[in-house]
Motif scaffolding. Structure first.
Motif, PDB file in Angstrom:
ATOM      1  N   ARG A 337       0.806  -1.221   0.000  1.00 50.71           N
ATOM      2  CA  ARG A 337       0.000   0.000   0.000  1.00 50.71           C
ATOM      3  C   ARG A 337       0.842   1.275   0.000  1.00 50.71           C
ATOM      4  NH1 ARG A 337      -2.724  -0.001   6.060  1.00 50.71           N
ATOM      5  NH2 ARG A 337      -0.813  -0.261   7.270  1.00 50.71           N
ATOM      6  N   LEU A 338       2.146   1.145  -0.256  1.00 46.45           N
ATOM      7  CA  LEU A 338       3.006   2.323  -0.278  1.00 46.45           C
ATOM      8  C   LEU A 338       2.788   3.136  -1.548  1.00 46.45           C
ATOM      9  CD1 LEU A 338       6.291   0.767   1.140  1.00 46.45           C
ATOM     10  CD2 LEU A 338       4.557   2.117   2.347  1.00 46.45           C
ATOM     11  N   ARG A 339       2.457   2.450  -2.629  1.00 49.10           N
ATOM     12  CA  ARG A 339       2.112   3.132  -3.880  1.00 49.10           C
ATOM     13  C   ARG A 339       0.895   2.431  -4.466  1.00 49.10           C
ATOM     14  NH1 ARG A 339       7.025   5.839  -6.954  1.00 49.10           N
ATOM     15  NH2 ARG A 339       5.315   6.247  -8.373  1.00 49.10           N
ATOM     16  N   ARG A 340       0.111   3.179  -5.221  1.00 48.06           N
ATOM     17  CA  ARG A 340      -1.114   2.612  -5.799  1.00 48.06           C
ATOM     18  C   ARG A 340      -0.976   2.305  -7.296  1.00 48.06           C
ATOM     19  NH1 ARG A 340      -5.588   3.425  -2.357  1.00 48.06           N
ATOM     20  NH2 ARG A 340      -4.776   3.078  -0.261  1.00 48.06           N
ATOM     21  N   GLU A 341       0.201   2.546  -7.875  1.00 51.52           N
ATOM     22  CA  GLU A 341       0.357   2.315  -9.305  1.00 51.52           C
ATOM     23  C   GLU A 341       0.411   0.820  -9.622  1.00 51.52           C
ATOM     24  OE1 GLU A 341       2.182   4.232  -7.498  1.00 51.52           O
ATOM     25  OE2 GLU A 341       2.210   6.252  -8.334  1.00 51.52           O
ATOM     26  N   PRO A 342      -0.218   0.392 -10.716  1.00 50.38           N
ATOM     27  CA  PRO A 342      -0.193  -1.031 -11.091  1.00 50.38           C
ATOM     28  C   PRO A 342       1.225  -1.572 -11.245  1.00 50.38           C
ATOM     29  CG  PRO A 342      -1.856   0.142 -12.368  1.00 50.38           C
ATOM     30  CD  PRO A 342      -1.078   1.187 -11.627  1.00 50.38           C
TER      31      PRO A 342
END
Length: 395
Positions: A337-342
């Motif tokens: 959950r640190l980044r939301r990019e695919p």
């Protein structure tokens, strides 16, 4: 404990003025537990002077002796690490290999008022990934042996390891500090897309005993430390102290530039989360703009909550997590959950499925290594399920 560490990093610490009862009935009345936490968070050196001064006769004599010894050991260890860093970088520079000091010793040297008190168990060096074989040979020539990946691994296994991990580990043959030789700053290169060339271009040079020591520049350093701490859920107070020390040594104008860089790199929430922790734990003053940004940062509350839980965990290191698989699973989920990019999520899944710890037991030939993620995934799922149900792993 955070009050004591805050004094050790030498920043503008409002926390140091808070009234704290260090007597037998105070917050640190359980001195045995306090000693364990100091070691668990590797802040014995940073915290010892303030605790010794504030506690007075309330601290048991044996613990007072232990803290004094811890301070002296931190000073000795820091000196040895600096000597080793100079030796390693001099040897690499002699071969024309670009290399930078990463975290650890140089953070204390550059940013802390008492750098000799910052304790570190290993030495981190970031080298030009195009010359990793030569760099490892140089380190081995200093009477070190590579243990990660094991020196006797087949070339295909080593290639797999380097693809999915960020560093190799070396131990001195006659005992001493471990060296981690990094070819990138994170296992998941999508977390913070700083490649070696960009870090090298923005490097800062410190002169120590006539040796030039490149290190990550101030602005990139803040963003890197925020991402590094968040990736590990800040389970060591030492990492929050590192970020706070660099933060306090950076002007508000440069901090604004660092925050903009973090947003540009896609880790704005992670950066604001680091500000939140530094303020909550050490009462590091924030500007009104920073206070407003932290208050409205997405996912900040959830990240703060888990970080504080990890800080209180009995041991959230790899050794501790091997015993507490439920919390280990939560740490894995946290990393997603640190980044939301695919792209980040896909890479993180691939990293977990290709973790090279089970290559030797997979019994796969070099041509069949592409099957390893399936074997790894099944074993990992089975391990978590058995612990979740309370069964022993042997079942």
């Amino acid at each position: 404990m955070a009050v004591a560490v805050a004094q050790g990093i030498g920043g503008p610490v409002a926390a140091a003025s808070r009234p704290v009862d260090l007597g037998p009935d105070g917050v640190l009345g359980d001195w045995g537990e306090a000693a364990r936490l100091l070691a668990r968070h590797r802040v014995q050196g940073l915290a010892s002077p303030a605790l010794l001064k504030a506690a007075g006769h309330a601290m048991p004599a044996h613990l007072k002796g232990n803290l004094i010894r811890a301070t002296m050991l931190a000073i000795q260890a820091q000196r040895k690490q600096m000597d080793l860093l100079l030796q390693v970088l001099t040897a690499l520079q002699a071969r024309g290999i670009r290399a930078m000091a990463l975290k650890g010793t140089m953070l204390g040297h550059r940013y802390m008022v008492r750098p000799e008190l910052r304790l570190s168990n290993d030495l981190d060096v970031l080298v030009d990934p195009a010359r990793i074989d030569e760099a490892e040979a140089v380190i081995a020539g200093l009477n070190y042996r590579r243990f990660l990946p094991p020196a006797d691994w087949r070339p295909a296994w080593v290639a797999h390891y380097r693809k999915w991990r960020k560093d190799s580990g070396f131990l001195a043959r006659e005992g001493g500090t471990m060296i981690e030789c990094h070819w990138r700053i994170f296992d998941n290169w999508k977390l913070l897309p700083f490649d070696f060339d960009s870090l090298w271009q923005g490097r800062h040079i410190e002169q120590v005993d006539g040796v030039e020591i490149p290190m990550i520049g101030n602005l990139l350093q803040l963003v890197y430390l925020a991402a590094h701490g968040s990736y590990h859920a800040w389970f060591r107070l030492k990492w929050v102290a590192d970020f706070a020390a660099v933060f306090c040594a950076t002007s508000p104008e440069d901090r604004r530039v660092a925050a903009a860089l973090a947003r540009e790199m896609g880790v704005g929430p992670v950066f604001d989360h680091a500000l939140s922790l530094a303020h909550r734990l050490f009462a590091i003053p924030l500007t009104p703009e920073e206070t407003d940004r932290v208050a409205h940062a997405p996912r900040r509350a959830a990240l703060d909550t888990f970080a504080l839980e990890a800080l209180h965990h009995h041991d959230a290191s790899a050794v501790g997590l091997a015993k507490d698989r439920r919390f280990a699973l939560r740490m894995v989920l946290h990393s997603y959950r640190l980044r939301r990019e695919p792209g980040f999520l896909v890479t993180q899944i691939a990293l977990d499925l290709n973790f090279p710890g089970g290559l030797e037991t997979s019994r796969l030939g070099d041509r069949w290594l592409w099957l390893y993620p399936a074997i790894r995934g099944w074993r990992s799922a089975r391990h978590h399920i058995t612990h979740r149900l309370g069964w022993h792993s042997a079942t």
